[in-house]
Design a protein around this motif. Sequence first.
Motif, PDB file in Angstrom:
ATOM      1  N   VAL A   1      13.609   7.076 -10.466  1.00  0.00           N
ATOM      2  CA  VAL A   1      12.516   8.030 -10.220  1.00  0.00           C
ATOM      3  C   VAL A   1      12.053   8.602 -11.566  1.00  0.00           C
ATOM      4  O   VAL A   1      10.862   8.674 -11.867  1.00  0.00           O
ATOM      5  CB  VAL A   1      12.963   9.170  -9.277  1.00  0.00           C
ATOM      6  N   LYS A   2      13.028   8.970 -12.361  1.00  0.00           N
ATOM      7  CA  LYS A   2      12.741   9.528 -13.691  1.00  0.00           C
ATOM      8  C   LYS A   2      11.999   8.509 -14.557  1.00  0.00           C
ATOM      9  O   LYS A   2      11.043   8.828 -15.264  1.00  0.00           O
ATOM     10  CB  LYS A   2      14.074   9.870 -14.358  1.00  0.00           C
ATOM     11  N   TYR A   3      12.473   7.277 -14.458  1.00  0.00           N
ATOM     12  CA  TYR A   3      11.856   6.191 -15.220  1.00  0.00           C
ATOM     13  C   TYR A   3      10.387   6.030 -14.820  1.00  0.00           C
ATOM     14  O   TYR A   3       9.509   5.885 -15.684  1.00  0.00           O
ATOM     15  CB  TYR A   3      12.638   4.901 -14.974  1.00  0.00           C
ATOM     16  N   GLU A   4      10.106   6.087 -13.510  1.00  0.00           N
ATOM     17  CA  GLU A   4       8.731   5.913 -13.040  1.00  0.00           C
ATOM     18  C   GLU A   4       7.842   7.088 -13.449  1.00  0.00           C
ATOM     19  O   GLU A   4       6.668   6.909 -13.756  1.00  0.00           O
ATOM     20  CB  GLU A   4       8.692   5.713 -11.519  1.00  0.00           C
ATOM     21  N   LEU A   5       8.425   8.291 -13.440  1.00  0.00           N
ATOM     22  CA  LEU A   5       7.686   9.468 -13.925  1.00  0.00           C
ATOM     23  C   LEU A   5       7.292   9.269 -15.374  1.00  0.00           C
ATOM     24  O   LEU A   5       6.146   9.453 -15.779  1.00  0.00           O
ATOM     25  CB  LEU A   5       8.588  10.700 -13.857  1.00  0.00           C
ATOM     26  N   ASN A   6       8.280   8.887 -16.128  1.00  0.00           N
ATOM     27  CA  ASN A   6       8.093   8.699 -17.556  1.00  0.00           C
ATOM     28  C   ASN A   6       7.046   7.626 -17.850  1.00  0.00           C
ATOM     29  O   ASN A   6       6.211   7.762 -18.752  1.00  0.00           O
ATOM     30  CB  ASN A   6       9.441   8.327 -18.169  1.00  0.00           C
ATOM     31  N   ARG A   7       7.075   6.558 -17.074  1.00  0.00           N
ATOM     32  CA  ARG A   7       6.133   5.462 -17.251  1.00  0.00           C
ATOM     33  C   ARG A   7       4.694   5.943 -17.014  1.00  0.00           C
ATOM     34  O   ARG A   7       3.780   5.554 -17.736  1.00  0.00           O
ATOM     35  CB  ARG A   7       6.486   4.343 -16.267  1.00  0.00           C
ATOM     36  N   LEU A   8       4.519   6.799 -15.994  1.00  0.00           N
ATOM     37  CA  LEU A   8       3.173   7.328 -15.733  1.00  0.00           C
ATOM     38  C   LEU A   8       2.685   8.209 -16.886  1.00  0.00           C
ATOM     39  O   LEU A   8       1.489   8.310 -17.149  1.00  0.00           O
ATOM     40  CB  LEU A   8       3.163   8.144 -14.434  1.00  0.00           C
ATOM     41  N   GLN A   9       3.646   8.842 -17.581  1.00  0.00           N
ATOM     42  CA  GLN A   9       3.266   9.743 -18.668  1.00  0.00           C
ATOM     43  C   GLN A   9       2.997   9.009 -19.983  1.00  0.00           C
ATOM     44  O   GLN A   9       2.254   9.494 -20.819  1.00  0.00           O
ATOM     45  CB  GLN A   9       4.384  10.772 -18.896  1.00  0.00           C
TER      46      GLN A   9
ATOM     47  N   ILE B   1      -4.845  11.173  -6.352  1.00  0.00           N
ATOM     48  CA  ILE B   1      -4.858   9.761  -6.728  1.00  0.00           C
ATOM     49  C   ILE B   1      -3.560   9.418  -7.471  1.00  0.00           C
ATOM     50  O   ILE B   1      -2.914   8.404  -7.188  1.00  0.00           O
ATOM     51  CB  ILE B   1      -6.100   9.436  -7.589  1.00  0.00           C
ATOM     52  N   LEU B   2      -3.167  10.297  -8.376  1.00  0.00           N
ATOM     53  CA  LEU B   2      -1.889  10.113  -9.074  1.00  0.00           C
ATOM     54  C   LEU B   2      -0.740  10.072  -8.072  1.00  0.00           C
ATOM     55  O   LEU B   2       0.165   9.223  -8.144  1.00  0.00           O
ATOM     56  CB  LEU B   2      -1.687  11.262 -10.084  1.00  0.00           C
ATOM     57  N   ASN B   3      -0.789  10.975  -7.087  1.00  0.00           N
ATOM     58  CA  ASN B   3       0.245  11.028  -6.050  1.00  0.00           C
ATOM     59  C   ASN B   3       0.323   9.704  -5.286  1.00  0.00           C
ATOM     60  O   ASN B   3       1.406   9.204  -4.996  1.00  0.00           O
ATOM     61  CB  ASN B   3      -0.076  12.187  -5.101  1.00  0.00           C
ATOM     62  N   THR B   4      -0.838   9.140  -4.984  1.00  0.00           N
ATOM     63  CA  THR B   4      -0.866   7.862  -4.257  1.00  0.00           C
ATOM     64  C   THR B   4      -0.227   6.756  -5.093  1.00  0.00           C
ATOM     65  O   THR B   4       0.617   6.006  -4.605  1.00  0.00           O
ATOM     66  CB  THR B   4      -2.317   7.489  -3.889  1.00  0.00           C
ATOM     67  N   ILE B   5      -0.625   6.672  -6.349  1.00  0.00           N
ATOM     68  CA  ILE B   5      -0.059   5.653  -7.236  1.00  0.00           C
ATOM     69  C   ILE B   5       1.456   5.794  -7.304  1.00  0.00           C
ATOM     70  O   ILE B   5       2.201   4.827  -7.203  1.00  0.00           O
ATOM     71  CB  ILE B   5      -0.643   5.793  -8.664  1.00  0.00           C
ATOM     72  N   PHE B   6       1.906   7.021  -7.429  1.00  0.00           N
ATOM     73  CA  PHE B   6       3.326   7.288  -7.640  1.00  0.00           C
ATOM     74  C   PHE B   6       4.151   7.005  -6.379  1.00  0.00           C
ATOM     75  O   PHE B   6       5.148   6.289  -6.434  1.00  0.00           O
ATOM     76  CB  PHE B   6       3.493   8.750  -8.060  1.00  0.00           C
ATOM     77  N   GLY B   7       3.704   7.504  -5.217  1.00  0.00           N
ATOM     78  CA  GLY B   7       4.590   7.329  -4.070  1.00  0.00           C
ATOM     79  C   GLY B   7       3.983   7.454  -2.693  1.00  0.00           C
ATOM     80  O   GLY B   7       4.710   7.566  -1.712  1.00  0.00           O
TER      81      GLY B   7
ATOM     82  N   ILE C   1      -5.307   9.909 -15.249  1.00  0.00           N
ATOM     83  CA  ILE C   1      -4.022   9.835 -14.527  1.00  0.00           C
ATOM     84  C   ILE C   1      -2.875  10.204 -15.472  1.00  0.00           C
ATOM     85  O   ILE C   1      -1.982  10.984 -15.133  1.00  0.00           O
ATOM     86  CB  ILE C   1      -3.811   8.405 -13.960  1.00  0.00           C
ATOM     87  N   GLN C   2      -2.930   9.650 -16.658  1.00  0.00           N
ATOM     88  CA  GLN C   2      -1.871   9.927 -17.631  1.00  0.00           C
ATOM     89  C   GLN C   2      -1.850  11.408 -18.011  1.00  0.00           C
ATOM     90  O   GLN C   2      -0.792  12.029 -18.100  1.00  0.00           O
ATOM     91  CB  GLN C   2      -2.087   9.062 -18.876  1.00  0.00           C
ATOM     92  N   GLU C   3      -3.032  11.952 -18.209  1.00  0.00           N
ATOM     93  CA  GLU C   3      -3.138  13.373 -18.564  1.00  0.00           C
ATOM     94  C   GLU C   3      -2.493  14.253 -17.478  1.00  0.00           C
ATOM     95  O   GLU C   3      -1.719  15.163 -17.776  1.00  0.00           O
ATOM     96  CB  GLU C   3      -4.629  13.719 -18.720  1.00  0.00           C
ATOM     97  N   LEU C   4      -2.796  13.938 -16.213  1.00  0.00           N
ATOM     98  CA  LEU C   4      -2.257  14.745 -15.118  1.00  0.00           C
ATOM     99  C   LEU C   4      -0.746  14.556 -14.960  1.00  0.00           C
ATOM    100  O   LEU C   4      -0.026  15.504 -14.635  1.00  0.00           O
ATOM    101  CB  LEU C   4      -2.964  14.405 -13.800  1.00  0.00           C
TER     102      LEU C   4
END
Lengths: 415, 419
Positions: B330-338, B272-278, B400-403
Motif C-alpha cells: 500500500v505504501k509502495y503504491e502511495l509512493n508511486r503515485l507521488q 479521480i486520484l481515488n479511482t486510480i488508487f483503489g 494527479i501527482q500534485e494531489l
Amino acid sequence: MIKFERFQLENGLRVLFHKDETTPMSVVNTLYDVGARDESEDKTGFAHLFEHLMFGGSVNIPEFDTPLQMAGGENNAFTSNDITNYYNVLPVNNIETALWLESDRMLSLAFTPKSLEVQRSVVIEEFRQRYLNQPYGDVWLQLRPLAYKEHPYKWATIGKELEPIENATMEDVKAFFKKHYNPSNAILCVAGNLELENVKELVEKWYGSIPAGTKYERNLPKEPIQRELRELTIERNVPNNAFYYAFKMPDRLHPDFFTIDLLSDALGRDKSARLYVTLKKEQQLVADISAYILGSLDEGLLVISGKLNEGITFKQFDNALWALIDELSANKLSDSELDRIMIKFRTAKEFQEQGLLQRAMNLCNYELLGDPDGVNSESEKYHQITTDDILRCAKNILTKSNCSILNIKADKNAK
Amino acid sequence: MLNRTIEPALKEIDHIDFVAPKKYTVSGRTDLYHMKEVPNETSRFELYFDAGKAKGIDSIAGFVNGLLLSGTPDKNSIEINSQINALGGFLESGISVESATISIYCLKENLIPILTIILDAIQNVAFIEKEVNEFLADRKVGHNVSLEKVGFLAQREFQERLFGSNEIYSKALKPSDFETVSIEKLKEFHSENYLNGLEKVVIVGDLNESEIHSIIEATKPFANTKELSFAKDLSNERGSFAVSKEGALQCAVRIGRILFNKNHEDYLDFLILNTIFGDYFGSRLMSNIREDKGYTYGIGTMVAELNHTGYFMIATEVGKDVLKPTLKEVKYELNRLQTELVGEDELQLVRNYMLGQLLKSADGPYAMTDLFLSVEVHGKGLEFYNLALSKIQNITAERIQELANKYLNWEDMSIVTAG
C-alpha cells in the motif's frame, strides 16, 4: 411484462434480446449451465474457482477487465450450486466491446499459470473471509451434508474444504472449460436500446464462429427420499446459540414450488409473519428468526433459522416451533394473511423488474428452465395460489421426517 | 476472417442528461423533493431527521432510531408492522453520524396510507418498557456478533482515531450504553430531535400534485426549527493502532485521514486520484494486492463526506501472514503515485470508466434522485456534474501527482489493523 426476442445460432448458443428505450446503459448477461452440482466429489469448489479464472485473459485478449472499463463499463459474476452467471453493464453505445470480450472467453481462455496461482490465493482468502473467519460462517459447510446424502448439493459452492482448490492443476482447469464452457451450454441476453437486426448481426459476428463443442449431459445422483429426522449439534465460539431447520422441498419446475415459496413467506418473511410474532414477540424465545427457500433447480430446501435468547434451551425452542408448525399444518391461513403476503410479493416484484440487469438475468434463468416467457406468467401463477394449496404443502413439507436440524451451541472454548 | 485481437471502436460520452426532482417548501428550511418521472408503479419515500449519532451520547441516537416504530399508546409494534406489511411496504431505517433516515419502498397507491401510519408512529412513540427491553436485548445480540468480526473491530477503532479530535463524533457503541439508557433519556432525545427535527422529505414515484400537497401538510408539524450544527474542524490521530482478536484467520485493515467534501476545490480531481488508487477493479491496489499477489479477496478506497468535511479511507481484509507485506505494498503504491506520473493509457482508462459510471449513476429515477441529493446536501445543483464531466475529461498526470503529494502522505494517516 418483459418483452423479448429469442434466436439461436447454429452452434447452439441461445440468445435473448430485451429492448429498453429508456436507458443509456446496456447489459450483456451470460449464463453457463454449470454450477457446483456438476463438480466431482474430489474436486469441489471448482466451478467457483473457474469463475475467477474467466477474468484472467482469453485466447486473443490478455485481460478482460481493462477493455471493458475503457468502454465505461463494469462487470462481475457469481457461481451458485446450479449455474455460473457473468454480466457486463456498460453504455449502450459501446455494447460491442462486451460482446467481443465475452465471445473471446467463450472461445477459449489464455490459461496462464500466473492467473491460476493468483486466483487460487484469492479464492482461499475468500474462503477464509466469508466462511471461516465469520461467526456462523461455516453453517452451510455443515448443513448441506446433513440434508443431502447423495446429490451434489451436499457441498457448498465454495467447496467442501480448501484442499481441492490448493491442489487444482492446469489440466483440471482446461478439462473443466472443455466440458462446460461452449455455446451449447450457454445462454446470452443482450438488453438495452438496440434494434433486433443489429443485435443479431453483432452476435453472429462475434459468436457465430465459435465451435459448438460437445453438449454436456447432466446425470446427477438422485437424492434418496429422507425418512428420518436428522440432528447435528456443533460447538463454536459464537455469541448466541443458533438453529437451522432445513426441510426438503420439490425442484424448481414442480407445480408446488411457488406455493412453498409463499409458505416460507407466511412463516418468516417479515415482522408480521408467524415465526416472528409467535416465537419472538409472544413467547420471547428467540433474538431473531426467519424463513426462506434456497430456490435450487433440483430438490431444494426451505430453511427456518435464527438465534435463541439468553437462557432459552434448544429443547424449549424445538417444542414451540413444532407446535407452531402443527397449527400451520392443521388450519388454513386467513385470507387477510394471504393478501398481505401477496401484496408484498407484488411490490417486491415491481421493484425487482425495474433493473435492466435483473430483467436480463431473469430471462436467462427462464430460458434455462425451458421457456423465457415464464418470466411473464410467473406472477399469474403466484396469484392463483389458494390457502388450501398452502395448507396442503405445509402438511407435506413441514414434517420431522423431512427435516434436518443443525444447532450451533455457543461455547467460548470451541475453536 | 474476423480478427479477434482488434477491439471494437469506442464512442465517447460527451453528454449526460441530469434531471432534478421538483422542490417544494414544507416549512421554513425543510424542503420536499419529488421525482415524478417513474415509468412503473413503484415509489419510495424518505424522511431525513436531524437526529444523527452526534446529537447525543451513549448511543442514544441509534437506540431511538431503532425504536421509532415500537408502539404508541394505541398500537403495539406488531400492529404497526402488520398495517405497513398489509400495504406491501418495505421499511428501512438508517443512521449516520450526522443524520437519521426512515425509508419506505412500496407501490405508489400505498404511499400515502403508509406514510400516515409511519408519521403517527413517530409522533406518538411511547417507548413502552417491554418493547424497549426487547429491542436492547436484540441490539446486544447483534453487537456481540459484530464484535467477532475483524472488519467491525477495525472500522470501530478507525472511526475513533479518525474523529479523534471530537469527543462526540469518535464515540462508538459500548457495552455500558445498554445499561445507562433509560426511558426518560429516550423520550427526551425523541422529543428534541424527531418531533421538530425533520430536515427533508424525498419522494420518488408518479404521484400527482394534490398528493404531494397532502404529504406536505402531513409532514409540516415535524419540520426542523433549530439551527443545524455539525463539526467543522476535525482532525485524525496519526499513527498505527492495532486491535487484537484472538483466533482470527484474517486481519482487517483501515487506513485513512480527514479530508474534505464537495465544497473543496480539489474534491473532483481527488475523486479521480481515488479511482486510480483503489476505487475500481483495475485500480493500483487491486491490481497489485489482489490480482498480482493474491493477498486478499478485495481492497478498495473511498471518499466519504460529512456536512462540513469528509474523509478518505483504504479498506481490506488479508491473510494474517501477509499483513506486513500488504502494508508495504500500500505504501509502495502511495509512493508511486507521488513520484511517478500516471501514464496516458491508464489515465484514459480511468476517464472512460468514470464517465461510464457517471452515466450509470444518472440512469433511472431512483439513481438520479440519489445523485441529486448528494449535491443538494452541500448546497450545490446539478451543474456540479457537468463540472465533474469536464474535470474528468481534462485531468492531467501532473495534477494527479500534485494531489497525491498534497493529500496522500503515509505520515498523515491513521493506520488501524484488527486481527
